[in-house]
Scaffold this active site. Structure first.
Site, mmCIF file in Angstrom:
data_model
loop_
_atom_site.group_PDB
_atom_site.id
_atom_site.type_symbol
_atom_site.label_atom_id
_atom_site.label_comp_id
_atom_site.label_asym_id
_atom_site.label_seq_id
_atom_site.Cartn_x
_atom_site.Cartn_y
_atom_site.Cartn_z
ATOM 1 N N GLY A 102 0.727 -1.243 0.032
ATOM 2 C CA GLY A 102 -0.115 0.082 0.107
ATOM 3 C C GLY A 102 0.794 1.418 -0.100
ATOM 4 O O GLY A 102 2.028 1.188 -0.161
ATOM 5 N N PHE A 108 -6.135 -5.342 -2.092
ATOM 6 C CA PHE A 108 -7.454 -4.368 -2.226
ATOM 7 C C PHE A 108 -7.446 -3.253 -2.602
ATOM 8 O O PHE A 108 -8.033 -2.415 -3.498
ATOM 9 C CB PHE A 108 -8.413 -4.665 -0.926
ATOM 10 N N LEU A 165 0.012 -3.169 9.237
ATOM 11 C CA LEU A 165 -0.615 -1.872 8.175
ATOM 12 C C LEU A 165 -1.813 -2.064 7.596
ATOM 13 O O LEU A 165 -2.351 -1.251 7.061
ATOM 14 C CB LEU A 165 0.493 -1.163 7.422
ATOM 15 N N LYS A 220 -13.554 -6.972 10.142
ATOM 16 C CA LYS A 220 -12.889 -8.100 10.110
ATOM 17 C C LYS A 220 -11.186 -7.977 10.082
ATOM 18 O O LYS A 220 -10.391 -8.545 10.770
ATOM 19 C CB LYS A 220 -13.232 -9.393 9.004
ATOM 20 N N TYR A 261 -14.289 1.769 10.714
ATOM 21 C CA TYR A 261 -13.039 1.770 10.673
ATOM 22 C C TYR A 261 -12.599 2.339 12.017
ATOM 23 O O TYR A 261 -11.782 1.736 12.767
ATOM 24 C CB TYR A 261 -12.848 2.926 9.465
ATOM 25 N N LYS A 317 -10.432 0.005 14.642
ATOM 26 C CA LYS A 317 -9.036 0.602 15.067
ATOM 27 C C LYS A 317 -9.152 0.591 16.665
ATOM 28 O O LYS A 317 -7.958 0.131 17.125
ATOM 29 C CB LYS A 317 -8.730 1.794 14.516
ATOM 30 N N TYR A 348 -3.342 -8.737 24.677
ATOM 31 C CA TYR A 348 -2.150 -9.692 24.490
ATOM 32 C C TYR A 348 -1.016 -9.538 25.150
ATOM 33 O O TYR A 348 -0.091 -10.159 25.634
ATOM 34 C CB TYR A 348 -1.763 -9.772 22.605
#
Length: 436
Positions: A122, A146, A183, A201, A255, A259, A269
């Site tokens: 990207g 994509f 990213l 997702k 979005y 995030k 985690y």
């Protein structure tokens, strides 16, 4: 009586001989006449009988045109076969000719790292690839293309330190690496609104897969978050301690909330599985390799100005943004990965611009007859956006260096070349593939 019979037989023989001679003469004349018939007359002879000469001439013209079309089709097919043969020869020459790559540093096995970049084809990811490759590391790019493009990293294809994997990070990935830059995610409103479920997702399941991989191989992972976690902020400028003002069911929620969940997963985690996590909240970024139709303000204004179209400003133009050049962002990401700081850090330009002022700057740099007009405001469009980069200055010793005008000139040059390239490809396509 006998004499009379003899004379009769002689006369009859002479008559028969004369008839045979006349028959032979006519046969020879007909064969000679047929051998001198022209192609058009031959075509006319093959035609069924017609009532008038006009219909006959039309039929002959039709047959002649049909013959010419068959010849043109055969010639076109031969041309296509020749082009295919030439393309195959060019490909074979390219594979046999050693490629020239940008110069890279040599690192021994102790200092050289294997670095995974999701979304590395990207806009931002490809610039990060360039920097890490030049530093001498081994870089593995994972992208589902994509919004990314292979052209962005094609100059590294075949290099011994570079690997490109066509893979969607929503699915698990098993690979041995030392560091991960996560990213992967569409970042412009038209792209992430195109498939909001897929966007969620990517930022949830994709982040889980990245963090699970980091846990298995004990890798350090940097999560590329966004200034959109602040939503339409009520605090200005936005520090990392601000929790945000986000509409969880609005058009940008896939979005924004994706995030926010990505950050939550990262620290879960880190706490439970002891994964080394770094979180960068990225503000508006621009530069070469931006997607031309990503719908963001920089690409929209530049393309409209280059095409001499009306520059459209959503709303009253008083909403503000802070624009940083892509090389500054890449420097900040690398510095954050190398640091020991674990809390979120804003990476952006603290110089604030209104959208109306920015449109004027673009118009002045591009030139041309474009005019600026206001249009209907977008839903949930943030009214003010400016980062507080105190943490970045203090812990990373980082701040933007590229002036806005310098970065915009480079970006405008890139977009101008992309438009010219697009026009050339369209002309070539029309030239070789239009039907007769």
């Amino acid at each position: 009586m006998t004499a009379t019979k003899k004379r009769f037989k002689i006369v009859a023989g002479v008559v028969l001989l004369l008839l045979a001679a006349v028959y032979l003469y006519r046969a020879v004349s007909v064969s000679a006449g047929n051998s001198e018939v022209s192609p058009a007359e031959g075509a006319q002879a093959r035609l069924p009988p017609t009532e008038n000469s006009v219909q006959s001439s039309l039929q002959m013209a039709y047959e002649e045109q049909s013959f010419l079309i068959r010849e043109q089709k055969a010639e076109l097919q031969r041309t296509r076969e020749h082009l295919a043969h030439l393309e195959e020869q060019i490909r074979s020459l390219q594979t046999s000719t050693p490629r020239k790559y940008p110069k890279v540093k040599y690192l021994n096995y102790k200092n050289r790292k294997r670095i995974l970049i999701t979304g590395g084809a990207g806009f931002v990811g490809s610039h990060l690839v360039d920097d890490l490759m030049v530093q001498g590391h081994e870089v593995i790019v994972v992208d589902n293309f994509f919004t990314g493009r292979k052209r962005n990293v094609e100059h590294w294809l075949g290099h011994e330190n570079f690997e490109l994997i066509h893979h969607d990070i929503v699915n698990p990935l098993f690979i041995e690496i030392d560091e991960i830059y996560h990213l992967a995610s569409p970042a412009s409103p038209p792209h992430y609104m195109y498939n909001p479920v897929k966007t969620i997702k990517t930022n949830t399941m994709g982040t889980i897969n990245v963090l699970g991989l980091a846990k298995r191989v004990m890798a350090k992972v940097l999560i590329a978050s966004t200034s959109e976690v602040y939503g339409d902020p009520t605090v200005h400028p936005q520090p990392e301690t601000y929790w945000g003002h986000v509409n969880p069911i609005g058009p940008r929620a896939c979005y924004d909330e994706g995030k926010r969940v990505s950050e939550t997963l990262s620290y879960a985690y880190a706490k439970q599985e002891k994964v080394q996590v770094r979180v960068a909240r990225i503000f508006n970024t621009y530069g070469p390799r931006m997607h031309m139709n990503d719908g963001r303000v920089v690409s929209n204004f530049i393309l409209q100005a280059l095409r001499n179209e009306t520059i459209t400003v959503y709303g009253n133009g008083k909403q503000t943004r802070s624009f940083q050049y892509v090389s500054d962002l890449v420097d900040g990401l690398i510095a954050l990965m190398a640091s020991n700081y674990t809390q979120p850090i804003n990476l952006g330009n603290p110089v604030e611009q209104t959208i109306g002022e920015f449109a004027q700057i673009i118009k002045q740099l591009v030139g041309g007859p474009s005019v600026i007009r206001q249009t209907k405001a977008m839903e949930d469009d943030p009214q003010r956006r400016k980062p507080d980069i105190t943490r970045a200055r203090q812990h990373l010793h980082w701040e933007p260096k590229v002036p806005l005008e310098t970065g915009l000139k480079r970006t405008i040059s890139y977009f101008r070349n992309e438009l010219a390239r697009s026009d050339r490809f369209q002309e070539s396509s029309n030239k070789y593939f239009e039907s007769p």
